[in-house]
Structures are given as structure tokens and as C-alpha cells.
Design a protein around this motif. Sequence first.
Motif, PDB file in Angstrom:
ATOM      1  N   GLY A  92      46.135 -22.752  24.772  1.00  0.00           N
ATOM      2  CA  GLY A  92      46.915 -22.852  24.161  1.00  0.00           C
ATOM      3  C   GLY A  92      47.547 -21.422  24.521  1.00  0.00           C
ATOM      4  N   THR A  93      49.031 -21.162  24.224  1.00  0.00           N
ATOM      5  CA  THR A  93      49.692 -19.828  24.337  1.00  0.00           C
ATOM      6  C   THR A  93      50.148 -19.271  23.018  1.00  0.00           C
ATOM      7  OG1 THR A  93      50.291 -20.424  26.598  1.00  0.00           O
ATOM      8  CG2 THR A  93      51.522 -18.392  25.430  1.00  0.00           C
ATOM      9  N   TYR A  94      49.429 -17.853  22.499  1.00  0.00           N
ATOM     10  CA  TYR A  94      49.899 -17.668  21.475  1.00  0.00           C
ATOM     11  C   TYR A  94      50.200 -16.314  21.493  1.00  0.00           C
ATOM     12  CZ  TYR A  94      46.076 -20.917  21.185  1.00  0.00           C
ATOM     13  OH  TYR A  94      45.421 -22.231  21.349  1.00  0.00           O
ATOM     14  N   TYR A 146      59.332 -10.435  18.832  1.00  0.00           N
ATOM     15  CA  TYR A 146      59.690 -11.578  18.368  1.00  0.00           C
ATOM     16  C   TYR A 146      59.821 -11.637  16.643  1.00  0.00           C
ATOM     17  CZ  TYR A 146      58.928 -16.647  17.626  1.00  0.00           C
ATOM     18  OH  TYR A 146      59.065 -18.131  17.509  1.00  0.00           O
ATOM     19  N   GLU A 193      49.207 -16.690  16.376  1.00  0.00           N
ATOM     20  CA  GLU A 193      50.307 -17.481  16.052  1.00  0.00           C
ATOM     21  C   GLU A 193      50.693 -18.288  17.253  1.00  0.00           C
ATOM     22  OE1 GLU A 193      53.547 -15.880  13.732  1.00  0.00           O
ATOM     23  OE2 GLU A 193      52.115 -14.690  12.583  1.00  0.00           O
ATOM     24  N   GLU A 194      51.146 -19.583  17.026  1.00  0.00           N
ATOM     25  CA  GLU A 194      51.505 -20.328  18.043  1.00  0.00           C
ATOM     26  C   GLU A 194      52.806 -19.732  18.593  1.00  0.00           C
ATOM     27  OE1 GLU A 194      50.160 -22.961  19.680  1.00  0.00           O
ATOM     28  OE2 GLU A 194      48.405 -23.205  18.355  1.00  0.00           O
ATOM     29  N   CYS A 195      53.007 -19.682  19.931  1.00  0.00           N
ATOM     30  CA  CYS A 195      54.230 -19.310  20.698  1.00  0.00           C
ATOM     31  C   CYS A 195      54.569 -20.522  21.442  1.00  0.00           C
ATOM     32  CB  CYS A 195      53.675 -18.308  21.721  1.00  0.00           C
ATOM     33  SG  CYS A 195      55.021 -17.600  22.760  1.00  0.00           S
ATOM     34  N   ASN A 196      55.830 -20.608  20.610  1.00  0.00           N
ATOM     35  CA  ASN A 196      56.483 -21.982  21.236  1.00  0.00           C
ATOM     36  C   ASN A 196      57.285 -21.737  22.500  1.00  0.00           C
ATOM     37  OD1 ASN A 196      58.639 -20.327  20.256  1.00  0.00           O
ATOM     38  ND2 ASN A 196      59.023 -21.455  18.305  1.00  0.00           N
ATOM     39  N   LYS A 197      58.175 -22.801  22.729  1.00  0.00           N
ATOM     40  CA  LYS A 197      58.755 -22.664  24.085  1.00  0.00           C
ATOM     41  C   LYS A 197      59.863 -21.579  24.065  1.00  0.00           C
ATOM     42  CE  LYS A 197      58.455 -27.425  25.285  1.00  0.00           C
ATOM     43  NZ  LYS A 197      59.226 -28.856  25.695  1.00  0.00           N
ATOM     44  N   LYS A 198      60.523 -21.302  22.907  1.00  0.00           N
ATOM     45  CA  LYS A 198      61.532 -20.332  22.765  1.00  0.00           C
ATOM     46  C   LYS A 198      60.701 -18.967  23.001  1.00  0.00           C
ATOM     47  CE  LYS A 198      64.884 -18.021  19.977  1.00  0.00           C
ATOM     48  NZ  LYS A 198      65.422 -18.092  18.329  1.00  0.00           N
ATOM     49  N   CYS A 199      59.571 -18.912  22.357  1.00  0.00           N
ATOM     50  CA  CYS A 199      58.856 -17.623  22.501  1.00  0.00           C
ATOM     51  C   CYS A 199      58.359 -17.322  23.885  1.00  0.00           C
ATOM     52  CB  CYS A 199      57.651 -17.590  21.434  1.00  0.00           C
ATOM     53  SG  CYS A 199      56.143 -16.515  21.646  1.00  0.00           S
ATOM     54  N   GLN A 200      57.941 -18.354  24.614  1.00  0.00           N
ATOM     55  CA  GLN A 200      57.357 -18.100  25.994  1.00  0.00           C
ATOM     56  C   GLN A 200      58.215 -17.968  26.980  1.00  0.00           C
ATOM     57  OE1 GLN A 200      54.803 -21.567  27.217  1.00  0.00           O
ATOM     58  NE2 GLN A 200      53.983 -22.157  25.078  1.00  0.00           N
TER      59      GLN A 200
END
Length: 417
Positions: free
Chosen positions: A111-113, A87, A247-254
Amino acid sequence: MQWKFLVLSLSLISKKCSAEANYNDGYDDLAADYNDYNDQAADNGNAYDQAADYNYEDYQEYDPNDDESGIRYWTNYAILPRRCIKYNGVDVIVFSMYEQKYQQCSDSPMGTYITPVPTFIDAYLAQLSQQAQDQGEEYEAPDAASYVECTMTAVNNEQMYLQVGCSDTTSKSIAVNIYEDATCETRSVVDGYDDANIDVESIQPPFKSCLPCVVWFDTDDQAVDDGFYENRQMNPPLCKNVYQYREECNKKCQKMGVEKAPKTSWNTSDKVLLTILSLFAVGMCIKIFIKRRTMSNKNSLLEQAALSAIGLQQSHIVGIICLWVLVTVIFACLGMKSATWAMLLLLNSIFFAYLMKLTVASGTGNGAKREPMIGPDGTEIPPGDDDDDSSDDDDDEEEEEEEEEEEAKPKPVGELT
């Protein structure tokens, strides 16, 4: 550059002993650091006399002033490593945190990180070291643990650097990557791959497995200090460290690294059975068509009356069968085995039942043994007598019709009386 992968393991043998000793000491020290909480708790007046004095329900789970994580006690928390992805040019591990570990990560995560792979693996090994210490065992760090840090090696007088990262083949595994610089930022890619041929199974995190943040083992209360239990709840190496450097994992990251489920395919035995059932259905359909052509008018009328009673016609039945076959073919093409088998077997069962009905009906109408007829006196009437009576009745009817015709004819005037 491919020779790097073949001889790399030879140059690493000389480093195993020293690396193992250094990392064993390092992880033992890291686990021991968590036990220093007793002295700090005693100084602050927070040490408890016995572990039984703890009331888990009274714990203040969130305390923003405690540390950067905002979580004071990790007893009820769980972590779920999801996958390893690249990423923004960095190898990271995607993980989710859950507040209720007893639900086995089946509820909605808090949360997903993401966190760098070396950070996650370092914390994971510290967790293993702590658990081994709690069981009274001595933790020995595996050889692959040395690659948590950027490690230099030389192959044929050419320097290269190794560090743990994500695998090039799957997002459910880590690997040791090859780099060209001492900061392990510039990858040494050969044919699209930068993985070294080094076994990392011993430090592989359990992806898609729910891990409780705090793991308890049977411990002799006399062998531990007063702050042991609180230390374990406040300082779990894995959850606390990865959450602190998250760090936050946004929708694109997920969405990155999500591996699609393999498409179900038909094997040889499936295809053979599918062919047999299809041919069986086609054969019964042809036999039904032939039987219907020889059906008596009486049976045909009865069948039409039954269809009309439920609001259907023969054309509707043909359309339903064609639609059924089309849906079955679509399911087969999509690899939906269970639905295909169910629809094909049901179609064969319907065809077979209807064919048996036609066979029985045609057998009854084509000279099958008739039930005996009983006369008024209780005796059986032979079939021949019944035929004679029928012919006599027909003759009487013809005679009556002739007489009526004769009476209807005009008579000559002279014959009038």
C-alpha cells in the motif's frame, strides 16, 4: 516580510542549547521506552530464555488483535519514503510499505500512504536513536529536531512560529516552515514561499531509499535481556508509528509532487558533432548524385536488375532515405541522443559504402588497367591484337550482309540461266 528570513537564524542561537538538551532526553527516553517490553513480556509469560530460541519462519506476521496496525512482527517489512507534498492543506510524506525487504522495495507495495511530516520525522529520529543505542552509542538529537513541534520564536519583537514541513522548491526535501499562529496552521507566505532559512539536512529522511523496518547490529547477548530481540521486531519506531497514523494515498494523491525527469538537451559539443555528421551525409549524397549521372549504361542496368530482384525500385530507395532523415530529425528534436546518433551514423555508413562502390565501378569503366587475355596456346594476347580481331570480325560481318543484299535483288530476264 523578507527581513524575517535574514535575521531568523540570529534569534535561534540562544535556543539551541536548551532545545538540544530537551530533545536528546526526549529521544533517549523514547528509545528506552521500547526496551520496557522485557518487563511486559516477563509478566505475560512470553519472555524467551535466549535469542536463539526465535524461529523467524514461525512468526505470526498478522494479528488483528495485537494493535491497530495489524502487524505483529516487522522483521521482513521495508518502507520507502517517496516524496513530501501538501495534501488538503497539510504537509505530508508519501510512503509505501513492502512485505519483502530482501527485494529492496522492487516488488509491488502492500500500500501507499501518507502521514504528517512532523509525525514521520519524529518516528525517524526515534529510529536513529534506537539504532545508535543498539550500537552502544549515545544519540545526540540535532538542533533542527526542535522544530518537529510547533516552536515559537521572536524576531524584532514580532512573534512567529516554526515547524518542519515540505520544501517549496522540491518534493524530495523537507524544510522548516513559518506560521503565524501557535497551532502552526496559518502559513506566513512571502512571495509565494513560507520556508525559513534553517538547515534541516540532519533530519532529512532518505527519499527514494528503501529502509528495512528492523535493523540488526552485533549485540552482546550477555548485555541484553531475553525480550530484547522480540522487542526490536515488534516495536520498530519508524515503521510502526507511521503505519499506525497512516492514511490511504489515492491515485490523485500519488500523482501530486511527481517531478518530471529533466529533458535531455544538446550541449555545445553535441551540436558541433551533429552538424559535422549532417554535413558529411549531405556531401556524400551530392557526390552520389553526380556519380550516378556519369554511370555507364551497363552498370545502371545491373543496378536496376539487383533492385528488381528484391522487389524495389529507385523511387522506393529515395522514399526510404527521406523517411530515415525525417525520423532522425524527430529523435533529435525530442532529445533522444542515443537513437539520433545511431541513425545518423548508420546513414553515413550506408552512404559511404555506396559511394565507394560507385567510385570503384567508374574507375573500372574509365580506362583502368585491364586483366591480360590468354590465347588458346597459353600465351598472352596483346590488347591491340584483340582490337584487330574485333575489327576483322566486324568487316567480315559487313561483307556477308552486302552479299545477302545482292542476292536478294531481282535480276534481269536476260541474265537468268
